[in-house]
Scaffold this motif. Structure first.
Motif, PDB file in Angstrom:
ATOM      1  N   GLU A  60       0.859  -1.174   0.000  1.00 18.20           N
ATOM      2  CA  GLU A  60       0.000   0.000   0.000  1.00 18.20           C
ATOM      3  C   GLU A  60       0.903   1.233   0.000  1.00 18.20           C
ATOM      4  N   VAL A  61       0.701   2.094  -0.959  1.00 17.09           N
ATOM      5  CA  VAL A  61       1.513   3.300  -1.101  1.00 17.09           C
ATOM      6  C   VAL A  61       0.661   4.497  -0.687  1.00 17.09           C
ATOM      7  N   THR A  62       1.145   5.253   0.278  1.00 20.34           N
ATOM      8  CA  THR A  62       0.476   6.474   0.696  1.00 20.34           C
ATOM      9  C   THR A  62       1.279   7.647   0.146  1.00 20.34           C
ATOM     10  N   MET A  63       0.575   8.501  -0.583  1.00 20.53           N
ATOM     11  CA  MET A  63       1.217   9.657  -1.189  1.00 20.53           C
ATOM     12  C   MET A  63       1.182  10.826  -0.204  1.00 20.53           C
ATOM     13  N   ARG A  64       2.002  11.824  -0.441  1.00 20.12           N
ATOM     14  CA  ARG A  64       2.032  12.998   0.441  1.00 20.12           C
ATOM     15  C   ARG A  64       0.680  13.693   0.526  1.00 20.12           C
ATOM     16  N   SER A  65      -0.114  13.595  -0.530  1.00 25.51           N
ATOM     17  CA  SER A  65      -1.436  14.220  -0.535  1.00 25.51           C
ATOM     18  C   SER A  65      -2.436  13.463   0.334  1.00 25.51           C
ATOM     19  N   GLY A  66      -2.060  12.253   0.784  1.00 32.01           N
ATOM     20  CA  GLY A  66      -2.963  11.412   1.557  1.00 32.01           C
ATOM     21  C   GLY A  66      -3.620  10.330   0.717  1.00 32.01           C
ATOM     22  N   ALA A  67      -3.489  10.396  -0.583  1.00 31.19           N
ATOM     23  CA  ALA A  67      -4.053   9.367  -1.465  1.00 31.19           C
ATOM     24  C   ALA A  67      -3.357   8.042  -1.200  1.00 31.19           C
ATOM     25  N   VAL A  68      -4.132   6.965  -1.245  1.00 29.38           N
ATOM     26  CA  VAL A  68      -3.595   5.620  -1.021  1.00 29.38           C
ATOM     27  C   VAL A  68      -3.807   4.813  -2.290  1.00 29.38           C
ATOM     28  N   VAL A  69      -2.723   4.191  -2.758  1.00 31.21           N
ATOM     29  CA  VAL A  69      -2.756   3.384  -3.978  1.00 31.21           C
ATOM     30  C   VAL A  69      -2.133   2.039  -3.644  1.00 31.21           C
ATOM     31  N   VAL A  70      -2.764   0.966  -4.093  1.00 31.61           N
ATOM     32  CA  VAL A  70      -2.251  -0.369  -3.815  1.00 31.61           C
ATOM     33  C   VAL A  70      -1.481  -0.878  -5.040  1.00 31.61           C
ATOM     34  N   ALA A  71      -0.268  -1.327  -4.791  1.00 32.56           N
ATOM     35  CA  ALA A  71       0.566  -1.890  -5.855  1.00 32.56           C
ATOM     36  C   ALA A  71       0.263  -3.374  -5.993  1.00 32.56           C
ATOM     37  N   SER A  72       0.197  -3.833  -7.221  1.00 33.35           N
ATOM     38  CA  SER A  72      -0.032  -5.263  -7.454  1.00 33.35           C
ATOM     39  C   SER A  72       1.185  -6.049  -6.978  1.00 33.35           C
ATOM     40  N   ARG A  73       1.003  -7.344  -6.786  1.00 34.75           N
ATOM     41  CA  ARG A  73       2.087  -8.201  -6.306  1.00 34.75           C
ATOM     42  C   ARG A  73       3.278  -8.149  -7.260  1.00 34.75           C
ATOM     43  N   SER A  74       3.026  -8.236  -8.560  1.00 37.65           N
ATOM     44  CA  SER A  74       4.144  -8.258  -9.517  1.00 37.65           C
ATOM     45  C   SER A  74       4.849  -6.904  -9.601  1.00 37.65           C
ATOM     46  N   ARG A  75       4.114  -5.821  -9.429  1.00 34.47           N
ATOM     47  CA  ARG A  75       4.729  -4.497  -9.540  1.00 34.47           C
ATOM     48  C   ARG A  75       5.310  -4.009  -8.211  1.00 34.47           C
ATOM     49  N   ALA A  76       4.954  -4.662  -7.100  1.00 34.56           N
ATOM     50  CA  ALA A  76       5.494  -4.266  -5.798  1.00 34.56           C
ATOM     51  C   ALA A  76       7.009  -4.445  -5.768  1.00 34.56           C
ATOM     52  N   ALA A  77       7.494  -5.504  -6.395  1.00 33.80           N
ATOM     53  CA  ALA A  77       8.939  -5.741  -6.442  1.00 33.80           C
ATOM     54  C   ALA A  77       9.649  -4.642  -7.231  1.00 33.80           C
ATOM     55  N   VAL A  78       9.024  -4.188  -8.312  1.00 36.83           N
ATOM     56  CA  VAL A  78       9.599  -3.098  -9.112  1.00 36.83           C
ATOM     57  C   VAL A  78       9.656  -1.824  -8.281  1.00 36.83           C
ATOM     58  N   LEU A  79       8.609  -1.558  -7.521  1.00 32.85           N
ATOM     59  CA  LEU A  79       8.585  -0.381  -6.658  1.00 32.85           C
ATOM     60  C   LEU A  79       9.674  -0.464  -5.594  1.00 32.85           C
ATOM     61  N   ARG A  80       9.788  -1.612  -4.944  1.00 32.46           N
ATOM     62  CA  ARG A  80      10.824  -1.770  -3.911  1.00 32.46           C
ATOM     63  C   ARG A  80      12.221  -1.518  -4.484  1.00 32.46           C
ATOM     64  N   GLN A  81      12.483  -2.030  -5.689  1.00 31.95           N
ATOM     65  CA  GLN A  81      13.771  -1.846  -6.331  1.00 31.95           C
ATOM     66  C   GLN A  81      14.007  -0.362  -6.635  1.00 31.95           C
ATOM     67  N   ALA A  82      12.985   0.323  -7.105  1.00 32.28           N
ATOM     68  CA  ALA A  82      13.107   1.749  -7.422  1.00 32.28           C
ATOM     69  C   ALA A  82      13.379   2.551  -6.154  1.00 32.28           C
ATOM     70  N   LEU A  83      12.738   2.187  -5.054  1.00 31.40           N
ATOM     71  CA  LEU A  83      12.947   2.915  -3.797  1.00 31.40           C
ATOM     72  C   LEU A  83      14.333   2.659  -3.229  1.00 31.40           C
ATOM     73  N   LYS A  84      14.897   1.486  -3.451  1.00 29.28           N
ATOM     74  CA  LYS A  84      16.260   1.195  -2.997  1.00 29.28           C
ATOM     75  C   LYS A  84      17.275   2.070  -3.719  1.00 29.28           C
ATOM     76  N   GLN A  85      17.004   2.417  -4.970  1.00 30.21           N
ATOM     77  CA  GLN A  85      17.942   3.199  -5.772  1.00 30.21           C
ATOM     78  C   GLN A  85      17.893   4.684  -5.433  1.00 30.21           C
ATOM     79  N   LEU A  86      16.925   5.106  -4.630  1.00 30.83           N
ATOM     80  CA  LEU A  86      16.848   6.532  -4.249  1.00 30.83           C
ATOM     81  C   LEU A  86      17.821   6.892  -3.161  1.00 30.83           C
TER      82      LEU A  86
END
Length: 190
Positions: free
Chosen positions: A164-190
């Motif tokens: 579950e991704v919470t944005m600064r605006s308060g919006a909540v978006v759920v990442a699919s199982r397959s795309r959650a790994a892509v998100l985690r990888q992108a956040l590690k690179q920040l």
């Protein structure tokens, strides 16, 4: 035409439209082709002659679409990320900085762009945004959602490998199982 001829009008405008001249005067044909007319139909002309001219215009349109696709692909390969997109505000278009976009939701041929507390509906597929904005820190976290990692406030793990991704605006978006790994990888690179 009042005020000028079709040739004069075509010479005055800044862009080069696709034009098929229809006229009773054959002496202007050479001039028409010099300024890139697609065809020059001399009146009276037959339906079959008109079909040939229209088919030529269709072929030009198709080749133009392919050229546009090739340019967009080349741009994506160069990692060119536009600095702004244009959104409609009332009767006018307004430039919107890409860096101000928090997230984008897609449904069929339309996308909702969330930026600066507003939502802009665009006739553009979500996949087009994903392809172009990924180098700028945007991540597609679901088949219907792209988020700008700069606007993520928190990420919480859910069951089944989803997040579950919470944005600064308060919006909540759920990442699919397959795309959650892509998100985690992108956040590690920040």
């Amino acid at each position: 035409m009042p005020g000028c001829s079709g040739l004069e009008l075509l010479e005055r405008i800044a862009h080069t439209p696709w034009v098929i001249f229809t006229t009773a005067f054959d002496q202007f044909a050479v001039a028409a082709f010099e300024i890139r007319a697609l065809d020059y139909l001399l009146k009276p002309f037959s339906a079959s002659r008109l079909r040939v001219a229209v088919e030529r215009a269709r072929e030009m349109a198709q080749s133009h679409q392919h050229a546009d696709l090739i340019e967009r692909t080349a741009s994506a390969l160069r990692n060119d990320v536009p600095r702004q997109i244009f959104v409609r505000t009332g009767a006018s278009l307004r430039a919107l900085a890409v860096e101000s976009i928090e997230r984008i939701d897609g449904s069929d041929d339309f996308s909702s762009v969330y930026a600066k507390g507003r939502v802009h509906l665009l006739y553009r597929r979500l996949s087009e945004f994903a392809d172009v904005f990924e180098p700028a820190g945007f991540v597609r976290i679901h088949r219907s959602h792209i988020v700008n990692t700069a606007y993520i406030a928190s990420v919480r793990s859910l069951d089944g490998g989803r997040v579950e991704v919470t944005m600064r605006s308060g919006a909540v978006v759920v990442a699919s199982r397959s795309r959650a790994a892509v998100l985690r990888q992108a956040l590690k690179q920040l």
